[in-house]
Design a protein around this motif. Structure first.
Motif, PDB file in Angstrom:
ATOM      1  N   UNK A  43      42.039  -8.208 -10.927  1.00  0.00           N
ATOM      2  CA  UNK A  43      40.999  -9.364 -11.188  1.00  0.00           C
ATOM      3  C   UNK A  43      40.428  -8.785 -12.726  1.00  0.00           C
ATOM      4  N   UNK A  44      39.962 -10.326 -13.227  1.00  0.00           N
ATOM      5  CA  UNK A  44      39.512  -9.703 -15.052  1.00  0.00           C
ATOM      6  C   UNK A  44      37.720  -9.112 -15.096  1.00  0.00           C
ATOM      7  N   UNK A  68      41.472 -15.941 -13.289  1.00  0.00           N
ATOM      8  CA  UNK A  68      39.954 -15.266 -12.102  1.00  0.00           C
ATOM      9  C   UNK A  68      41.442 -14.282 -12.117  1.00  0.00           C
ATOM     10  N   UNK A  69      42.787 -13.928 -12.171  1.00  0.00           N
ATOM     11  CA  UNK A  69      43.144 -13.019 -12.004  1.00  0.00           C
ATOM     12  C   UNK A  69      44.003 -13.592 -13.112  1.00  0.00           C
ATOM     13  N   UNK A  70      44.918 -12.227 -13.410  1.00  0.00           N
ATOM     14  CA  UNK A  70      46.344 -12.167 -13.925  1.00  0.00           C
ATOM     15  C   UNK A  70      47.423 -11.163 -14.203  1.00  0.00           C
ATOM     16  N   UNK A  85      50.111 -18.326 -19.325  1.00  0.00           N
ATOM     17  CA  UNK A  85      49.092 -18.824 -19.719  1.00  0.00           C
ATOM     18  C   UNK A  85      48.791 -17.473 -21.059  1.00  0.00           C
ATOM     19  N   UNK A  86      48.848 -16.577 -20.039  1.00  0.00           N
ATOM     20  CA  UNK A  86      48.656 -15.395 -21.272  1.00  0.00           C
ATOM     21  C   UNK A  86      49.811 -14.565 -21.391  1.00  0.00           C
ATOM     22  N   UNK A 113      43.716  -3.750  -8.835  1.00  0.00           N
ATOM     23  CA  UNK A 113      45.549  -4.536  -8.576  1.00  0.00           C
ATOM     24  C   UNK A 113      45.774  -4.549  -7.297  1.00  0.00           C
ATOM     25  N   UNK A 114      46.327  -5.930  -7.430  1.00  0.00           N
ATOM     26  CA  UNK A 114      46.705  -6.154  -5.977  1.00  0.00           C
ATOM     27  C   UNK A 114      48.422  -6.947  -5.842  1.00  0.00           C
ATOM     28  N   UNK A 115      49.324  -6.886  -4.740  1.00  0.00           N
ATOM     29  CA  UNK A 115      50.335  -7.616  -5.074  1.00  0.00           C
ATOM     30  C   UNK A 115      50.281  -8.682  -3.967  1.00  0.00           C
TER      31      UNK A 115
END
Length: 313
Positions: A165-166, A136-138, A246-247, A223-225
């Motif tokens: 977040x996607x 869910x988060x990249x 994974x990505x 975006x977040x930290x």
């Protein structure tokens, strides 16, 4: 009077035949679903009746090329889809062996099975944490700071992540860390801008899996930290550290801080394409008592990146 006679559906059939022959998988699947007249909801229902659970979101991701099915359950779903959609056996499965080079780099997601030994009990937990084929988060940026004591044991790992977040609101991300000795897994001892959620510990494998929950729900594209720290508890000397991706990630920085009076003889960075693969992209890392050993990688692709060192005898 029309000058041309067009057989209804012939163009769609030709496009499907071409997609099955040339790929990519996402295009062939999309053409096959359109040609069948089934919506994603009905496809999901048919899979469920056959004993395979796949969400409509995951099916949509497969169609658009955001993700590719890699888990055993996902591959079973693809085999069933071939039957539901009236396709030749293995016509879709064989396309999965071909790369899809036109997909956005940050969305090329591989399964956990490629990054962990299939015998590892952690796999079932990772699949339970993230039931879909895409997190869910990249990650956009990852900075790890590993500290090693004078007794050559790993003491702590400090991590700073920039995440996004996607396509759906998201708040949680899964992290995994392994210790060096059975019975003594690492401990999550500090977090910033996030809090620990569900946590699973595997003492015999010295593994901890923890869900980090952002202080607020992130909107799609936001975006977040996340910052967190693990403490090692085993007291056993080690000679390497790795991170499993994974990505694709735009950047990864690993710094290893050795105690000044316990420096290794040599140090190198490396990459594994999968958990059982050989080391490649091996690069010597300079050592100094005045600064950490540093390995920086831009445009990381899915796989395992790490650093290894050799202690004096």
């Amino acid at each position: 009077m029309s000058l041309f006679v067009v057989t209804p559906g012939s163009s769609a059939e030709e496009e499907l035949t071409r997609a099955l022959a040339t790929g990519p998988f996402s295009k062939a699947l999309s053409r096959a679903i359109d040609h069948s007249g089934l919506g994603l909801g009905r496809v999901k229902e048919r899979l469920a009746r056959a004993g395979v659970s796949v969400s409509t979101t995951t099916l949509s991701y497969w169609r658009t090329g955001r993700t590719r099915p890699e888990r055993p359950e996902s591959l079973r779903a693809v085999a069933l889809l071939e039957g539901f959609l009236g396709l030749p056996t293995r016509s879709l499965l064989d396309l999965l062996h071909r790369p899809e080079g036109d997909r956005p780099a940050i969305r090329r997601v591989v399964g956990w099975d490629r990054l962990w030994d299939p015998r590892e009990p952690v796999l079932s937990v990772l699949h339970a944490f993230e039931s879909a084929d895409e997190p869910s988060l990249v990650l956009l940026s990852l900075h790890e700071s590993l500290h090693i004591g004078a007794d050559r044991t790993l003491t702590r790992l400090r991590v700073r992540e920039v995440v996004r977040a996607t396509d759906e609101p998201a708040q949680a991300r899964v992290v995994v860390l392994r210790g060096c000795a059975p019975g003594s897994p690492p401990r999550l001892v500090a977090t910033r801008y996030c809090v620990p959620g569900r946590t699973e510990v595997f003492p015999e494998q010295a593994l901890i899996v923890s869900e980090l929950v952002s202080n607020r729900m992130l909107a799609p594209g936001e975006t977040a930290i996340l910052e967190y720290e693990f403490e090692y508890t085993d007291g056993v000397p080690d000679d390497r550290h790795d991170r499993r991706f994974r990505h694709s990630v735009p950047e990864y920085l690993l710094e290893v801080h050795f105690a000044p009076d316990a420096m290794p003889e040599r140090c190198h960075s490396y990459r594994l394409d999968h958990v059982s693969g050989p080391e490649r992209d091996v690069t010597d890392v300079p050592l100094s008592v005045h600064s950490p050993a540093v390995a920086f990688t831009a445009a990381v692709t899915p796989g395992i990146l790490g650093m290894a060192w050799t202690w004096p005898v």
